[in-house]
Design a protein around this motif. Structure first.
Motif, PDB file in Angstrom:
ATOM      1  N   SER A 307       0.834  -1.207   0.000  1.00 19.94           N
ATOM      2  CA  SER A 307       0.000   0.000   0.000  1.00 19.94           C
ATOM      3  C   SER A 307       0.865   1.253   0.000  1.00 19.94           C
ATOM      4  CB  SER A 307      -0.923  -0.005   1.228  1.00 19.94           C
ATOM      5  OG  SER A 307      -1.790  -1.114   1.204  1.00 19.94           O
ATOM      6  N   VAL A 310       2.361   1.611  -3.513  1.00 21.82           N
ATOM      7  CA  VAL A 310       1.400   2.142  -4.475  1.00 21.82           C
ATOM      8  C   VAL A 310       1.231   3.649  -4.276  1.00 21.82           C
ATOM      9  CG1 VAL A 310      -1.026   2.134  -5.158  1.00 21.82           C
ATOM     10  CG2 VAL A 310       0.168  -0.027  -4.792  1.00 21.82           C
ATOM     11  N   GLY A 311       1.147   4.084  -3.018  1.00 19.24           N
ATOM     12  CA  GLY A 311       1.022   5.508  -2.739  1.00 19.24           C
ATOM     13  C   GLY A 311       2.214   6.308  -3.216  1.00 19.24           C
ATOM     14  N   ARG A 312       3.391   5.698  -3.208  1.00 18.71           N
ATOM     15  CA  ARG A 312       4.593   6.394  -3.677  1.00 18.71           C
ATOM     16  C   ARG A 312       4.677   6.450  -5.199  1.00 18.71           C
ATOM     17  NH1 ARG A 312       8.451   2.653  -0.249  1.00 18.71           N
ATOM     18  NH2 ARG A 312       9.977   3.196  -1.846  1.00 18.71           N
ATOM     19  N   LEU A 313       4.107   5.457  -5.886  1.00 14.61           N
ATOM     20  CA  LEU A 313       4.304   5.332  -7.329  1.00 14.61           C
ATOM     21  C   LEU A 313       3.143   5.848  -8.155  1.00 14.61           C
ATOM     22  CD1 LEU A 313       5.858   1.738  -7.505  1.00 14.61           C
ATOM     23  CD2 LEU A 313       7.053   3.925  -7.574  1.00 14.61           C
ATOM     24  N   ILE A 314       1.962   5.994  -7.561  1.00 11.57           N
ATOM     25  CA  ILE A 314       0.773   6.276  -8.356  1.00 11.57           C
ATOM     26  C   ILE A 314       0.805   7.665  -8.987  1.00 11.57           C
ATOM     27  CG2 ILE A 314      -0.636   7.239  -6.482  1.00 11.57           C
ATOM     28  CD1 ILE A 314      -2.971   5.551  -7.619  1.00 11.57           C
ATOM     29  N   ALA A 315       1.513   8.604  -8.389  1.00  7.93           N
ATOM     30  CA  ALA A 315       1.549   9.965  -8.948  1.00  7.93           C
ATOM     31  C   ALA A 315       2.898  10.606  -8.650  1.00  7.93           C
ATOM     32  CB  ALA A 315       0.420  10.817  -8.378  1.00  7.93           C
ATOM     33  N   GLU A 319       3.487  11.965  -3.273  1.00  7.02           N
ATOM     34  CA  GLU A 319       3.225  10.746  -2.517  1.00  7.02           C
ATOM     35  C   GLU A 319       1.851  10.814  -1.872  1.00  7.02           C
ATOM     36  OE1 GLU A 319       6.031   9.382   0.279  1.00  7.02           O
ATOM     37  OE2 GLU A 319       7.737   9.459  -1.085  1.00  7.02           O
ATOM     38  N   HIS A 320       1.114   9.720  -1.970  1.00 11.44           N
ATOM     39  CA  HIS A 320      -0.161   9.601  -1.277  1.00 11.44           C
ATOM     40  C   HIS A 320       0.030   8.661  -0.084  1.00 11.44           C
ATOM     41  CE1 HIS A 320      -2.472  11.757  -4.286  1.00 11.44           C
ATOM     42  NE2 HIS A 320      -1.848  11.061  -5.225  1.00 11.44           N
ATOM     43  N   VAL A 325      -4.634   4.566   0.320  1.00 12.73           N
ATOM     44  CA  VAL A 325      -4.691   3.378  -0.544  1.00 12.73           C
ATOM     45  C   VAL A 325      -5.476   2.270   0.145  1.00 12.73           C
ATOM     46  CG1 VAL A 325      -3.307   1.633  -1.736  1.00 12.73           C
ATOM     47  CG2 VAL A 325      -2.500   4.000  -1.623  1.00 12.73           C
TER      48      VAL A 325
END
Length: 355
Positions: A307, A310-315, A319-320, A325
């Motif tokens: 999770s 994914v938060g680091r890579l999605i945008a 970082e989200h 996530v």
């Protein structure tokens, strides 16, 4: 004559069935597979991010060799973050597994119910009174958060153990989620009063994140989380041997409270880690408490690591938080589990007396 293939207990979801292997063997196989998934998540967490690092460069950086910038990124940023996600994910998943067993419902989650809200409440109140600086990790805040979590866990279990209807327990999960949402709204209101608590409040409001993790912060978070995991393992053994009597309840509540309180103060609350790990573990090994616990620990670590990744890579480069996530993934799973709890009744994993 061929022997019939082993099957899952009546009414339980399909478990990992290997011909000729008993329940203990299936549990060990599932635990090993879950651990391999967690190891893979660790490797990906160290390699991937705003800058992708090749496997050879990552290994060299871990030993202090190679490009100084790569060494800095790996050793100072990604290693502490990965270690914390590994331990925190396992601890929160263990807390969820024990909470589900004690509450006799698979839809209970310590990160999306009363315990985390009451653990976060002192953080928010003290932030408003004394400002945001220097609060994270202080002994007073830790004690208040653990006590708040203990109060929330106790209240949750008192209600859950008196609800004999599966539909009632599913409704309890919805009520816990509503309380979780109320805590988030309280943070939003507090943020308007004092913008200085924005960073801390973002974590305490429910969207826990691992960004900003440094090696010094691990010195107080990891030991406390480890104590919580030990208490949860003892509670799981007691549940397997003696059932959900007073000794298992007391030790289980203590372990859940330490984990939830420490995680809330240190890195924030992560909803649905316990729910997702518990559902995956129950699908792999069935409803037995000890086996589910042994699988939930590495699965929880993998869930939180992935999770966060994914938060680091999605945008990139934004970082989200991992908590966001988990919220997106966990809400549909909660709905499915709540529906299955209503339809299948006490035969569903975690329902009925502990085994």
């Amino acid at each position: 004559m061929d022997r019939p293939a082993p099957s899952s207990p009546a009414g339980a979801p399909p478990s990992l069935v290997v011909p000729g292997v008993g329940a203990i063997g299936r549990t060990l196989i599932a635990a090993v597979l879950a651990t391999l998934v967690a190891v893979l998540a660790v490797v990906l967490s160290l390699m991937l991010g705003a800058a992708t690092i090749a496997p050879g460069e990552m290994i060299a950086a871990l030993s202090g060799r190679g490009d100084p910038r790569t060494v800095l990124v790996v050793q100072e940023l990604r290693v502490p973050r990965t270690v914390l996600a590994l331990v925190a994910g396992a601890a929160v998943a263990g807390a969820g597994s024990v909470l589900q067993a004690l509450g006799r419902s698979p839809v209970l989650d310590p990160g999306a119910s009363g315990p985390v809200v009451l653990a976060a409440l002192p953080c928010l109140l003290l932030s408003l009174v004394g400002g945001a600086s220097g609060l994270r990790g202080t002994p007073l805040l830790l004690v208040l958060a653990v006590l708040g979590a203990a109060l929330g866990v106790t209240a949750l279990l008192l209600i859950a153990r008196r609800l004999r209807s599966p539909a009632g327990r599913a409704a309890l999960a919805g009520g816990g989620l509503a309380l979780f949402g109320a805590g988030y709204l309280a943070w939003l209101a507090a943020r308007r009063l004092d913008p200085g608590i924005a960073d801390l409040g973002r974590h305490w409001g429910g969207l826990g994140g691992l960004d900003g993790t440094t090696a010094p912060s691990l010195w107080w978070i990891l030991p406390l989380l480890s104590v919580g995991v030990v208490l949860l393992l003892v509670a799981s053994v007691l549940l397997a041997m003696l059932g959900d009597g007073l000794p298992a309840v007391m030790i289980g509540v203590a372990g859940i409270s330490v984990v939830v309180g420490t995680a809330t103060v240190g890195i924030g609350s992560f909803a649905f880690v316990g729910l997702l790990a518990g559902a995956l573990a129950a699908a792999a090994v069935g409803p037995g408490n000890l086996g589910r616990m042994l699988c939930a620990l590495p699965l929880g670590a993998a869930v939180l690591l992935l999770s966060d990744l994914v938060g680091r890579l999605i945008a990139v480069p934004v970082e989200h938080p991992a908590g966001l996530v988990l919220l997106v993934v966990g809400l549909p799973v909660l709905g499915v589990l709540a529906l299955l709890t209503v339809l299948r009744g006490p035969a569903f994993p975690c329902e009925g007396r502990a085994t």
